[in-house]
Motif scaffolding. Structure first.
Motif, short mmCIF file in Angstrom:
data_model
loop_
_atom_site.label_atom_id
_atom_site.label_comp_id
_atom_site.label_asym_id
_atom_site.label_seq_id
_atom_site.Cartn_x
_atom_site.Cartn_y
_atom_site.Cartn_z
N ALA A 96 58.72 -59.71 6.62
CA ALA A 96 58.95 -60.63 5.50
C ALA A 96 58.69 -62.07 5.92
O ALA A 96 58.11 -62.86 5.16
CB ALA A 96 60.38 -60.48 4.98
N LEU A 97 59.10 -62.44 7.13
CA LEU A 97 58.87 -63.79 7.61
C LEU A 97 57.39 -64.04 7.89
O LEU A 97 56.88 -65.15 7.69
CB LEU A 97 59.69 -64.04 8.88
N ALA A 98 56.70 -63.01 8.38
CA ALA A 98 55.27 -63.16 8.69
C ALA A 98 54.45 -63.33 7.42
O ALA A 98 53.50 -64.14 7.39
CB ALA A 98 54.77 -61.94 9.47
N ILE A 108 55.08 -55.94 -2.15
CA ILE A 108 56.41 -55.33 -2.10
C ILE A 108 56.65 -54.81 -0.69
O ILE A 108 55.82 -54.09 -0.13
CB ILE A 108 56.54 -54.19 -3.12
N LEU A 109 57.80 -55.15 -0.14
CA LEU A 109 58.21 -54.66 1.18
C LEU A 109 59.27 -53.59 0.99
O LEU A 109 60.30 -53.84 0.36
CB LEU A 109 58.77 -55.81 2.03
N VAL A 110 59.02 -52.38 1.52
CA VAL A 110 59.95 -51.26 1.42
C VAL A 110 60.54 -51.00 2.80
O VAL A 110 59.81 -50.75 3.76
CB VAL A 110 59.26 -49.99 0.89
N TRP A 143 72.71 -54.44 4.40
CA TRP A 143 73.66 -55.54 4.15
C TRP A 143 73.26 -56.77 4.98
O TRP A 143 73.19 -57.88 4.46
CB TRP A 143 75.08 -55.14 4.55
N GLU A 144 73.01 -56.54 6.28
CA GLU A 144 72.65 -57.65 7.15
C GLU A 144 71.27 -58.20 6.82
O GLU A 144 71.03 -59.41 6.90
CB GLU A 144 72.69 -57.21 8.62
N LEU A 145 70.36 -57.32 6.40
CA LEU A 145 69.01 -57.77 6.06
C LEU A 145 69.03 -58.76 4.91
O LEU A 145 68.39 -59.81 4.97
CB LEU A 145 68.13 -56.57 5.72
N VAL A 146 69.77 -58.45 3.84
CA VAL A 146 69.78 -59.37 2.70
C VAL A 146 70.44 -60.69 3.08
O VAL A 146 70.02 -61.76 2.61
CB VAL A 146 70.46 -58.73 1.46
N VAL A 167 60.76 -49.71 9.13
CA VAL A 167 61.68 -48.62 9.45
C VAL A 167 63.15 -49.07 9.53
O VAL A 167 64.05 -48.23 9.54
CB VAL A 167 61.30 -47.92 10.76
N ASP A 168 63.39 -50.38 9.62
CA ASP A 168 64.77 -50.87 9.65
C ASP A 168 64.78 -52.35 9.31
O ASP A 168 63.72 -52.97 9.08
CB ASP A 168 65.44 -50.62 11.01
N GLY A 169 65.98 -52.94 9.29
CA GLY A 169 66.09 -54.32 8.88
C GLY A 169 65.41 -55.30 9.81
O GLY A 169 64.87 -56.32 9.36
N ILE A 170 65.41 -55.02 11.11
CA ILE A 170 64.77 -55.93 12.06
C ILE A 170 63.27 -56.00 11.81
O ILE A 170 62.67 -57.09 11.73
CB ILE A 170 65.07 -55.50 13.50
N GLU A 171 62.63 -54.83 11.67
CA GLU A 171 61.20 -54.83 11.39
C GLU A 171 60.93 -55.42 10.00
O GLU A 171 59.95 -56.15 9.81
CB GLU A 171 60.63 -53.41 11.46
N GLY A 172 61.80 -55.09 9.04
CA GLY A 172 61.61 -55.62 7.69
C GLY A 172 61.67 -57.13 7.65
O GLY A 172 60.84 -57.78 7.01
N LEU A 173 62.64 -57.72 8.35
CA LEU A 173 62.77 -59.17 8.38
C LEU A 173 61.55 -59.81 9.04
O LEU A 173 61.04 -60.83 8.56
CB LEU A 173 64.04 -59.57 9.13
#
Length: 252
Positions: A43-45, A7-9, A63-66, A34-40
């Motif tokens: 998730a890709l890694a 799970i990614l939070v 919104w942009e992350l999804v 901590v934000d969508g850029i790091e989350g993406l």
């Protein structure tokens, strides 16, 4: 799905990320961002089995992350839960239209989040198992991939099944009259285009039109579809919006 799902939070509040991962970490492998850029990037890694994300964050919003998540083939079907202080009907509907599976308000009830996570992951595991069974029982080569009656399997369930199996091809849904026939084109499970044979309704409106049919026939034939995405909505978003419209029509 492995014994411990990943799970990614994603949230710009490190204390909240730590609290969520502490609770969910008892049953799942949990990683924070901590934000969508790091989350993406995370998730890709290493694609997670579920993403839990805030909406209002610096650098890249939820919104942009999804949107970014749904644009990558390896992440397109990862379940997504929004957490947000934006709790109006319009905000929730917008989140679902972007492809969210759940939308929970802040301040967060951590117990409810844990329950929703369990429900989403259990549903995912069941759909994956059902998809494996359907692949095992696939029809002979040259035969239609799938055909039947809408009173045996509803269109919503059928579209979810095709999405989970990432099928490409043409789904034809028809009722008794010739003008009541809609062609739905899918690319790797996503609805790219739809149109009634008489041209009266197209794309998302065509899907909303046939979701109200309780009776009729369907036939799906698998083949490579090369076309532009004219719908630009997830199956989840289409089904939720279709259900809302049917509910409004029923109350009218």
């Amino acid at each position: 799905m492995p014994e411990r799902a990943r799970i990614l939070v994603v949230d710009d509040d490190p204390w909240l990320v730590k609290m969520i991962c502490t609770v969910l970490g008892e049953r799942y492998d949990c990683v924070g961002a901590v934000d969508g850029i790091e989350g993406l990037a995370k998730a890709l890694a290493r694609p997670p089995h579920l993403i839990v994300s805030d909406v209002m964050m610096p650098r890249m919003s939820g919104w942009e992350l999804v949107k970014q998540v749904r644009s990558h083939s390896q992440l397109a079907f990862v379940p997504f839960i929004f957490l947000s202080a934006l709790d109006s009907d319009e905000d929730r509907l917008y989140g679902f239209r972007l492809g969210a599976d759940e939308y929970l308000p802040k301040p967060l009830d951590i117990g409810e989040l844990a329950l929703r996570v369990e429900v989403v992951l259990t549903r995912l595991a069941q759909l994956e198992q059902a998809a494996r069974e359907r692949v095992r029982r696939a029809p002979p080569k040259g035969a239609p991939s799938l055909r039947g009656d809408l009173d045996q399997i509803g269109l919503s369930s059928l579209l979810v099944m095709l999405e989970m199996e990432r099928k490409s091809g043409l789904l034809v849904v028809a009722r008794d009259r010739p003008e009541e026939r809609v062609r739905i084109y899918l690319v790797e499970g996503r609805i790219f285009a739809a149109q009634s044979d008489d041209g009266a309704v197209r794309n998302a409106d065509a899907i909303y039109h046939v979701l109200g049919w309780k009776r009729g026939q369907f036939e799906f034939n698998a083949f490579v579809v090369e076309m532009r995405d004219e719908v630009e909505m997830s199956t989840t978003g289409l089904l939720l919006e279709g259900a809302r419209r049917l509910d409004e029509a029923g109350r009218a």
